[in-house]
Write a protein that holds these residues in place. Structure first.
Motif, mmCIF file in Angstrom:
data_model
loop_
_atom_site.group_PDB
_atom_site.id
_atom_site.type_symbol
_atom_site.label_atom_id
_atom_site.label_comp_id
_atom_site.label_asym_id
_atom_site.label_seq_id
_atom_site.Cartn_x
_atom_site.Cartn_y
_atom_site.Cartn_z
ATOM 1 N N ASP A 1 -15.112 -24.954 -6.139
ATOM 2 C CA ASP A 1 -14.925 -23.854 -7.080
ATOM 3 C C ASP A 1 -13.676 -23.042 -6.752
ATOM 4 O O ASP A 1 -12.995 -23.289 -5.752
ATOM 5 C CB ASP A 1 -16.181 -22.983 -7.169
ATOM 6 C CG ASP A 1 -16.491 -22.196 -5.909
ATOM 7 O OD1 ASP A 1 -15.583 -21.961 -5.074
ATOM 8 O OD2 ASP A 1 -17.657 -21.788 -5.752
ATOM 9 N N LEU B 1 -24.294 -29.072 -4.444
ATOM 10 C CA LEU B 1 -25.384 -28.308 -3.833
ATOM 11 C C LEU B 1 -26.141 -29.121 -2.804
ATOM 12 O O LEU B 1 -26.652 -28.572 -1.830
ATOM 13 C CB LEU B 1 -26.353 -27.823 -4.909
ATOM 14 C CG LEU B 1 -25.767 -26.947 -6.008
ATOM 15 C CD1 LEU B 1 -26.847 -26.579 -7.002
ATOM 16 C CD2 LEU B 1 -25.109 -25.708 -5.416
ATOM 17 N N ASN C 1 -23.124 -27.330 -11.457
ATOM 18 C CA ASN C 1 -23.263 -27.685 -10.053
ATOM 19 C C ASN C 1 -23.709 -29.132 -9.972
ATOM 20 O O ASN C 1 -24.275 -29.679 -10.921
ATOM 21 C CB ASN C 1 -24.286 -26.774 -9.373
ATOM 22 C CG ASN C 1 -23.752 -25.366 -9.217
ATOM 23 O OD1 ASN C 1 -22.660 -25.156 -8.715
ATOM 24 N ND2 ASN C 1 -24.522 -24.395 -9.669
ATOM 25 N N ARG D 1 -19.045 -27.408 -5.026
ATOM 26 C CA ARG D 1 -19.971 -27.349 -6.154
ATOM 27 C C ARG D 1 -21.102 -28.348 -5.966
ATOM 28 O O ARG D 1 -22.006 -28.436 -6.786
ATOM 29 C CB ARG D 1 -19.212 -27.622 -7.459
ATOM 30 C CG ARG D 1 -18.193 -26.512 -7.754
ATOM 31 C CD ARG D 1 -17.320 -26.803 -8.944
ATOM 32 N NE ARG D 1 -18.085 -27.226 -10.090
ATOM 33 C CZ ARG D 1 -17.765 -28.272 -10.848
ATOM 34 N NH1 ARG D 1 -16.710 -29.010 -10.580
ATOM 35 N NH2 ARG D 1 -18.504 -28.590 -11.880
ATOM 36 N N SER E 1 -25.166 -27.703 0.838
ATOM 37 C CA SER E 1 -23.824 -27.180 0.572
ATOM 38 C C SER E 1 -23.230 -26.497 1.801
ATOM 39 O O SER E 1 -22.005 -26.523 1.986
ATOM 40 C CB SER E 1 -23.845 -26.221 -0.615
ATOM 41 O OG SER E 1 -24.715 -25.128 -0.356
#
Length: 183
Positions: free
Chosen positions: A18, A26, A93, A24, A50
């Motif tokens: 990001d 997760l 995500n 992004r 993440s």
């Protein structure tokens, strides 16, 4: 959530980071790598969150062909790599599963991957679309095999879930669906 079941992802690619420099992705489940943190209830592979990706301790990444990264980019790339090429859901995500294509019960591991992605999305109270740009020549191809039935059950359990898949993704097998006859 955009979920991908493929050859993994290059989580260092700018399109999956990001604007603040955070991943992004997760969650990343590497089904082909045994490790100290297999996701429950599956009991195999290695799961990375993440935090592990952001701090650089995640050792799983796509190495084979960039197929998984390419597919993820089409779905959810944010365009930060070149400023122009964005995927269909650039703010989504990602939850990625690196499939072990050599697993003897491979189709069932794909069903586990779909369940895993939906479980992560459920924990976050978010809808999820899972992309399956992979396939096999084995099996019934009629939606009645155990893996297909399991995925159908997952879809029927609640709304906000979708599975999409490739048609005719034959990789190095050639164009099996095209035929010509010589008279």
């Amino acid at each position: 959530i955009i979920g991908g079941v493929d050859q993994g992802i290059d989580w260092l690619h700018p399109d999956f980071i990001d604007a603040n420099g955070s991943t992004r992705v997760l969650s990343y489940w590497d089904q082909s790598n045994s490790g100290p943190n297999p996701p429950a209830p599956y009991g195999y592979g290695q799961e990375w969150d993440s935090t592990s990706i952001n701090n650089g301790t995640c050792t799983s990444t796509e190495e084979a062909s960039a197929h998984g990264s390419g597919v993820a980019g089409i779905a959810a790339g944010n365009g930060l790599a070149n400023g122009t090429n964005m995927g269909m859901a650039p703010d989504a995500n990602l939850v990625i599963v690196e499939s072990n294509f050599n697993s003897p019960n491979w189709t069932l591991t794909v069903a586990d991957a779909v369940d895993y992605i939906f479980s992560v999305a459920d924990e976050l109270n978010m809808p999820a679309v899972v992309n399956l740009s992979l396939g096999t020549y084995t099996g019934s191809h009629d939606g009645n095999d155990p893996a297909a039935e399991m995925m159908e059950t997952l879809l029927d359990e609640k709304g906000g879930r979708l599975v999409v898949c490739a048609a005719g993704n034959s990789g190095n097998q050639g164009k099996y669906h095209q035929q010509s006859t010589v008279a």
